[in-house]
Design a protein around this motif. Structure first.
Motif, mmCIF file in Angstrom:
data_model
loop_
_atom_site.group_PDB
_atom_site.id
_atom_site.type_symbol
_atom_site.label_atom_id
_atom_site.label_comp_id
_atom_site.label_asym_id
_atom_site.label_seq_id
_atom_site.Cartn_x
_atom_site.Cartn_y
_atom_site.Cartn_z
ATOM 1 N N SER A 1 104.825 65.695 58.776
ATOM 2 C CA SER A 1 105.737 66.770 59.195
ATOM 3 C C SER A 1 105.302 67.449 60.493
ATOM 4 O O SER A 1 106.148 67.927 61.242
ATOM 5 C CB SER A 1 105.879 67.811 58.085
ATOM 6 O OG SER A 1 104.679 68.545 57.929
ATOM 7 N N ILE A 2 104.006 67.488 60.762
ATOM 8 C CA ILE A 2 103.546 68.112 62.008
ATOM 9 C C ILE A 2 103.323 67.091 63.121
ATOM 10 O O ILE A 2 102.860 67.436 64.203
ATOM 11 C CB ILE A 2 102.274 68.970 61.786
ATOM 12 C CG1 ILE A 2 101.107 68.141 61.256
ATOM 13 C CG2 ILE A 2 102.571 70.136 60.872
ATOM 14 C CD1 ILE A 2 99.797 68.896 61.129
ATOM 15 N N GLY A 3 103.648 65.823 62.855
ATOM 16 C CA GLY A 3 103.599 64.793 63.891
ATOM 17 C C GLY A 3 102.209 64.367 64.302
ATOM 18 O O GLY A 3 101.978 64.072 65.475
ATOM 19 N N LYS A 4 101.282 64.307 63.362
ATOM 20 C CA LYS A 4 99.910 63.919 63.686
ATOM 21 C C LYS A 4 99.614 62.446 63.446
ATOM 22 O O LYS A 4 98.505 61.982 63.677
ATOM 23 C CB LYS A 4 98.901 64.762 62.885
ATOM 24 C CG LYS A 4 98.924 66.222 63.251
ATOM 25 C CD LYS A 4 98.581 66.433 64.702
ATOM 26 C CE LYS A 4 98.592 67.894 65.077
ATOM 27 N NZ LYS A 4 98.422 68.122 66.494
ATOM 28 N N LEU A 5 100.600 61.688 62.964
ATOM 29 C CA LEU A 5 100.440 60.252 62.768
ATOM 30 C C LEU A 5 101.503 59.526 63.579
ATOM 31 O O LEU A 5 102.641 59.966 63.643
ATOM 32 C CB LEU A 5 100.581 59.894 61.285
ATOM 33 C CG LEU A 5 99.563 60.530 60.345
ATOM 34 C CD1 LEU A 5 99.913 60.208 58.898
ATOM 35 C CD2 LEU A 5 98.159 60.065 60.670
ATOM 36 N N ASP A 6 101.117 58.411 64.195
ATOM 37 C CA ASP A 6 102.107 57.635 64.929
ATOM 38 C C ASP A 6 102.798 56.651 63.987
ATOM 39 O O ASP A 6 102.474 56.557 62.805
ATOM 40 C CB ASP A 6 101.494 56.946 66.148
ATOM 41 C CG ASP A 6 100.442 55.905 65.807
ATOM 42 O OD1 ASP A 6 100.398 55.429 64.656
ATOM 43 O OD2 ASP A 6 99.666 55.543 66.713
ATOM 44 N N GLU A 7 103.764 55.928 64.510
ATOM 45 C CA GLU A 7 104.579 55.054 63.670
ATOM 46 C C GLU A 7 103.758 53.944 63.012
ATOM 47 O O GLU A 7 103.960 53.612 61.844
ATOM 48 C CB GLU A 7 105.716 54.441 64.491
ATOM 49 C CG GLU A 7 106.702 53.666 63.643
ATOM 50 C CD GLU A 7 107.892 53.174 64.435
ATOM 51 O OE1 GLU A 7 108.657 52.386 63.861
ATOM 52 O OE2 GLU A 7 108.057 53.562 65.602
ATOM 53 N N VAL B 1 91.264 60.920 59.679
ATOM 54 C CA VAL B 1 92.379 60.298 58.963
ATOM 55 C C VAL B 1 93.116 59.327 59.883
ATOM 56 O O VAL B 1 93.476 58.218 59.476
ATOM 57 C CB VAL B 1 93.329 61.369 58.381
ATOM 58 C CG1 VAL B 1 94.590 60.737 57.809
ATOM 59 C CG2 VAL B 1 92.620 62.183 57.314
ATOM 60 N N GLN B 2 93.323 59.704 61.150
ATOM 61 C CA GLN B 2 93.976 58.808 62.099
ATOM 62 C C GLN B 2 93.158 57.530 62.284
ATOM 63 O O GLN B 2 93.719 56.431 62.315
ATOM 64 C CB GLN B 2 94.160 59.498 63.452
ATOM 65 C CG GLN B 2 95.219 60.564 63.463
ATOM 66 C CD GLN B 2 95.249 61.323 64.778
ATOM 67 O OE1 GLN B 2 94.256 61.418 65.500
ATOM 68 N NE2 GLN B 2 96.410 61.889 65.103
ATOM 69 N N ALA B 3 91.847 57.659 62.402
ATOM 70 C CA ALA B 3 90.993 56.487 62.568
ATOM 71 C C ALA B 3 91.049 55.587 61.326
ATOM 72 O O ALA B 3 91.071 54.357 61.444
ATOM 73 C CB ALA B 3 89.553 56.924 62.834
ATOM 74 N N LEU B 4 91.089 56.195 60.155
ATOM 75 C CA LEU B 4 91.211 55.416 58.916
ATOM 76 C C LEU B 4 92.526 54.635 58.913
ATOM 77 O O LEU B 4 92.545 53.439 58.607
ATOM 78 C CB LEU B 4 91.145 56.335 57.697
ATOM 79 C CG LEU B 4 91.468 55.661 56.354
ATOM 80 C CD1 LEU B 4 90.375 54.684 55.960
ATOM 81 C CD2 LEU B 4 91.685 56.711 55.282
ATOM 82 N N PHE B 5 93.627 55.299 59.276
ATOM 83 C CA PHE B 5 94.914 54.614 59.275
ATOM 84 C C PHE B 5 94.989 53.537 60.353
ATOM 85 O O PHE B 5 95.690 52.537 60.179
ATOM 86 C CB PHE B 5 96.056 55.610 59.420
ATOM 87 C CG PHE B 5 96.308 56.404 58.168
ATOM 88 C CD1 PHE B 5 95.940 55.931 56.924
ATOM 89 C CD2 PHE B 5 96.910 57.634 58.232
ATOM 90 C CE1 PHE B 5 96.174 56.655 55.776
ATOM 91 C CE2 PHE B 5 97.158 58.371 57.087
ATOM 92 C CZ PHE B 5 96.782 57.881 55.854
ATOM 93 N N ASP B 6 94.279 53.721 61.465
ATOM 94 C CA ASP B 6 94.203 52.659 62.467
ATOM 95 C C ASP B 6 93.511 51.428 61.880
ATOM 96 O O ASP B 6 93.947 50.299 62.087
ATOM 97 C CB ASP B 6 93.455 53.135 63.716
ATOM 98 C CG ASP B 6 94.281 54.066 64.576
ATOM 99 O OD1 ASP B 6 95.530 54.074 64.443
ATOM 100 O OD2 ASP B 6 93.680 54.801 65.392
#
Length: 164
Positions: A34-40, A150-155
């Motif tokens: 919701s706050i736009g901290k993850l990319d597609e 969290v972003q690095a984990l999702f990458d």
């Protein structure tokens, strides 16, 4: 050297708030979305993990019965022991968690998907993650560090699923 730096950082982060990605309300994933901290790509990876959890949770996804020795007293003689099998989604999650992730990433994965998403973990999750994993004491800095973890984990998860 400046040209190399510019080339490395030429792809600017673009957060995605697309409504096609829907997460359970009140979860860390829903907040970050919701706050736009993850990319597609990161959102697609999160959806793939959640879909695998859903597919792996059926009767064939996990073995829960107790195993013990049994004496076969039937006249038919001895039979082969029962075999348990898992489905592809379960095997994919096992390979991801046990083979691809580091120990810290594994704990973060469990916190994000199991403790938060399925068990509804309470507390200021991002600040706690930033403090525990990066050592930042201030709430703003710890929250930023938590988001980056969290972003690095999702990458990493996106690379595993071939989303990149």
């Amino acid at each position: 050297m400046a040209a190399v730096n510019l080339a490395l950082y030429s792809d600017q982060f673009v957060g995605c708030r697309d409504k096609q990605f829907d997460f359970a309300r009140g979860t860390l994933l829903a907040k970050l979305h919701s706050i736009g901290k993850l990319d597609e790509v990161q959102l697609r990876a999160a959806h793939r993990v959640l879909a695998d959890f859903e597919r792996a949770s059926g009767a064939s996804g996990g073995v829960t019965m107790m195993w013990r020795d049994k004496i076969d007293a039937s006249s038919a003689g001895s039979r082969s022991p029962r075999r348990a099998w898992t489905n592809t989604a379960h095997d994919r999650l096992t390979a991801l968690v046990d083979g691809e992730l580091t120990a810290r990433e594994r704990q973060l994965f469990v916190d994000v998907f199991v403790n938060d998403y399925f068990k509804r973990w309470s507390g200021e999750r991002l600040a706690e993650m930033g403090f525990l994993l990066s050592g930042y004491a201030g709430k703003d800095q710890a929250t930023s560090a938590g988001v980056s973890r969290v972003q690095a984990l999702f990458d990493r998860v996106a690379r595993y699923y071939g989303e990149v």
